[in-house]
Scaffold this motif. Structure first.
Motif, short mmCIF file in Angstrom:
data_model
loop_
_atom_site.label_atom_id
_atom_site.label_comp_id
_atom_site.label_asym_id
_atom_site.label_seq_id
_atom_site.Cartn_x
_atom_site.Cartn_y
_atom_site.Cartn_z
N ALA A 1 1.26 -1.28 0.11
CA ALA A 1 -0.03 -0.16 0.15
C ALA A 1 0.58 1.21 -0.44
O ALA A 1 1.70 1.53 0.44
CB ALA A 1 -0.78 -0.07 0.61
N VAL A 2 0.48 2.39 -0.75
CA VAL A 2 1.38 3.52 -0.56
C VAL A 2 -0.15 4.61 0.08
O VAL A 2 -0.82 4.51 -0.19
CB VAL A 2 1.62 3.45 -2.45
CG1 VAL A 2 2.81 3.10 -2.12
CG2 VAL A 2 0.86 3.73 -3.04
N HIS A 3 1.25 5.91 0.51
CA HIS A 3 -0.18 7.75 1.01
C HIS A 3 0.28 8.33 0.19
O HIS A 3 0.75 8.56 -0.85
CB HIS A 3 0.91 7.28 1.87
CG HIS A 3 -0.24 8.58 3.04
ND1 HIS A 3 0.42 10.21 2.55
CD2 HIS A 3 -1.68 9.23 2.73
CE1 HIS A 3 -0.95 10.58 3.57
NE2 HIS A 3 -1.26 9.80 3.20
N PHE A 4 -1.99 8.73 -0.84
CA PHE A 4 -1.49 8.85 -1.84
C PHE A 4 -1.17 10.70 -1.36
O PHE A 4 -2.41 11.16 0.52
CB PHE A 4 -2.70 9.02 -2.40
CG PHE A 4 -3.04 9.96 -3.48
CD1 PHE A 4 -2.64 9.62 -5.13
CD2 PHE A 4 -3.91 11.21 -3.51
CE1 PHE A 4 -2.67 10.53 -6.17
CE2 PHE A 4 -3.40 12.13 -4.07
CZ PHE A 4 -3.26 12.13 -5.89
N THR A 5 -0.21 11.33 -1.59
CA THR A 5 -0.08 12.61 -1.69
C THR A 5 -0.64 14.01 -2.85
O THR A 5 -0.99 14.90 -2.97
CB THR A 5 0.99 13.31 -0.99
OG1 THR A 5 1.89 13.45 -1.55
CG2 THR A 5 1.21 12.65 0.50
N ASP A 6 -0.39 13.35 -3.60
CA ASP A 6 0.09 13.94 -5.64
C ASP A 6 0.55 12.53 -6.24
O ASP A 6 1.15 12.16 -6.04
CB ASP A 6 0.35 15.28 -5.09
CG ASP A 6 2.28 14.85 -5.59
OD1 ASP A 6 3.04 14.41 -6.21
OD2 ASP A 6 2.62 15.45 -4.20
N PRO A 7 -0.25 13.27 -8.06
CA PRO A 7 -0.15 12.57 -8.73
C PRO A 7 0.65 12.08 -9.10
O PRO A 7 1.61 10.77 -9.22
CB PRO A 7 -0.66 12.83 -9.71
CG PRO A 7 -1.44 14.11 -9.08
CD PRO A 7 -1.20 14.38 -7.71
N ALA A 8 2.22 12.90 -8.96
CA ALA A 8 3.69 12.67 -9.35
C ALA A 8 4.23 11.47 -7.79
O ALA A 8 5.35 10.73 -8.51
CB ALA A 8 4.09 13.91 -8.94
N LYS A 9 3.95 11.71 -6.67
CA LYS A 9 4.50 10.46 -6.25
C LYS A 9 3.65 9.50 -6.37
O LYS A 9 3.95 8.16 -6.42
CB LYS A 9 4.28 11.69 -4.94
CG LYS A 9 4.82 10.06 -3.54
CD LYS A 9 4.14 10.25 -2.44
CE LYS A 9 4.41 9.36 -1.01
NZ LYS A 9 2.93 9.18 -0.96
N LEU A 10 2.14 9.66 -6.90
CA LEU A 10 1.90 8.14 -7.07
C LEU A 10 2.68 7.45 -7.60
O LEU A 10 3.04 6.43 -8.24
CB LEU A 10 0.89 8.75 -7.43
CG LEU A 10 0.12 7.31 -8.03
CD1 LEU A 10 -0.52 6.09 -7.26
CD2 LEU A 10 -1.84 7.27 -8.16
N ARG A 11 2.90 8.12 -9.28
CA ARG A 11 3.59 7.90 -10.49
C ARG A 11 4.32 6.90 -9.49
O ARG A 11 5.24 5.95 -9.72
CB ARG A 11 3.51 8.58 -11.43
CG ARG A 11 3.93 7.95 -12.76
CD ARG A 11 4.20 8.79 -13.64
NE ARG A 11 2.96 10.04 -14.36
CZ ARG A 11 1.97 9.27 -15.33
NH1 ARG A 11 2.92 7.84 -15.84
NH2 ARG A 11 1.33 9.60 -15.38
N ALA A 12 5.46 7.83 -8.87
CA ALA A 12 7.20 7.24 -8.39
C ALA A 12 6.79 6.56 -8.03
O ALA A 12 7.68 4.94 -8.18
CB ALA A 12 7.76 8.73 -8.16
N ASP A 13 5.74 6.07 -6.51
CA ASP A 13 5.65 4.69 -6.09
C ASP A 13 5.46 3.63 -6.98
O ASP A 13 5.41 2.57 -6.70
CB ASP A 13 4.60 5.12 -5.53
CG ASP A 13 5.13 6.68 -4.29
OD1 ASP A 13 6.18 6.36 -4.07
OD2 ASP A 13 3.85 6.99 -3.33
#
Length: 204
Positions: free
Chosen positions: A184-196
């Motif tokens: 699982a990953v914590h969403f903060t913004d789309p750029a971070k989501l892509r990187a995660d």
């Protein structure tokens, strides 16, 4: 080495669509202090969460009105103007989700949402119909971060928990998924989501 990701599971509110009860209520209760009091004492987060758990709006309104009869109109306004609380999608997040679906990835959604407002949300945001399916808390009487809701989602959709990654904006819900054996990953913004996602071996 973490297991290969076969299933990507999205939360909805504040990951794919914006949600803010202040949007209609800044008009309904213009005084900031009064509005703050209303959300802290009348239509609280906990009150709203019970609709996510399956309580009807009629029952929710009746309970709140019995306690705060002078606030009856404002209490009813919560459901009446709910559509104004979800003014837009997060286009970049939606683009990531659609890119995953278009590339043949298995994508589902798991959300704390009242059953009837979710019906409305699907009409407002047609992309919510694109994933393979969704678990809506209000339809099943379970809410995140209860481990049981993740286990039910995995059973219903045939997910291998170790090969599933969950995306949520609320840390306790991320921890709930991990407790159920998911990644699982914590969403903060789309750029971070892509990187995660890339860090978890999901190509984008």
């Amino acid at each position: 080495m973490a297991a290969k990701i076969d299933h990507i599971v999205f939360d909805i509110g504040k990951v794919l669509i914006h949600y803010d009860p202040n949007l209609p209520f800044s008009r309904i209760i213009p005084d900031e202090e009064e509005r703050k009091w209303f959300f802290q004492n009348v239509c609280t987060h906990e009150w709203n969460l019970e609709q996510d758990r399956g309580r009807t709006w009629e029952e929710a309104e009746a309970l709140a009105i019995a306690e705060h009869p002078e606030q009856a109109e404002n209490i009813r306004a919560f459901r009446k103007y709910w559509h104004e609380m979800v003014p837009h999608a997060y286009d970049e997040s939606v683009a990531i989700m659609e890119q995953l679906i278009d590339s043949g990835r298995d994508v589902t959604m798991l959300t704390n949402f009242a059953a009837d407002t979710f019906v409305d949300a699907r009409k407002i945001f047609p992309f919510l119909n694109r994933p393979r399916g969704v678990t809506v808390s209000g339809e099943i009487g379970l809410i995140k971060p209860d481990v049981a809701i993740y286990e039910k989602h995995a059973r219903d959709f045939g997910l291998n928990p170790e090969a599933s990654i969950f995306i949520d904006d609320t840390l306790v819900n991320v921890e709930g998924a991990k407790a159920a054996g998911w990644q699982a990953v914590h969403f903060t913004d789309p750029a971070k989501l892509r990187a995660d996602l890339i860090a978890h071996g999901v190509e984008l």
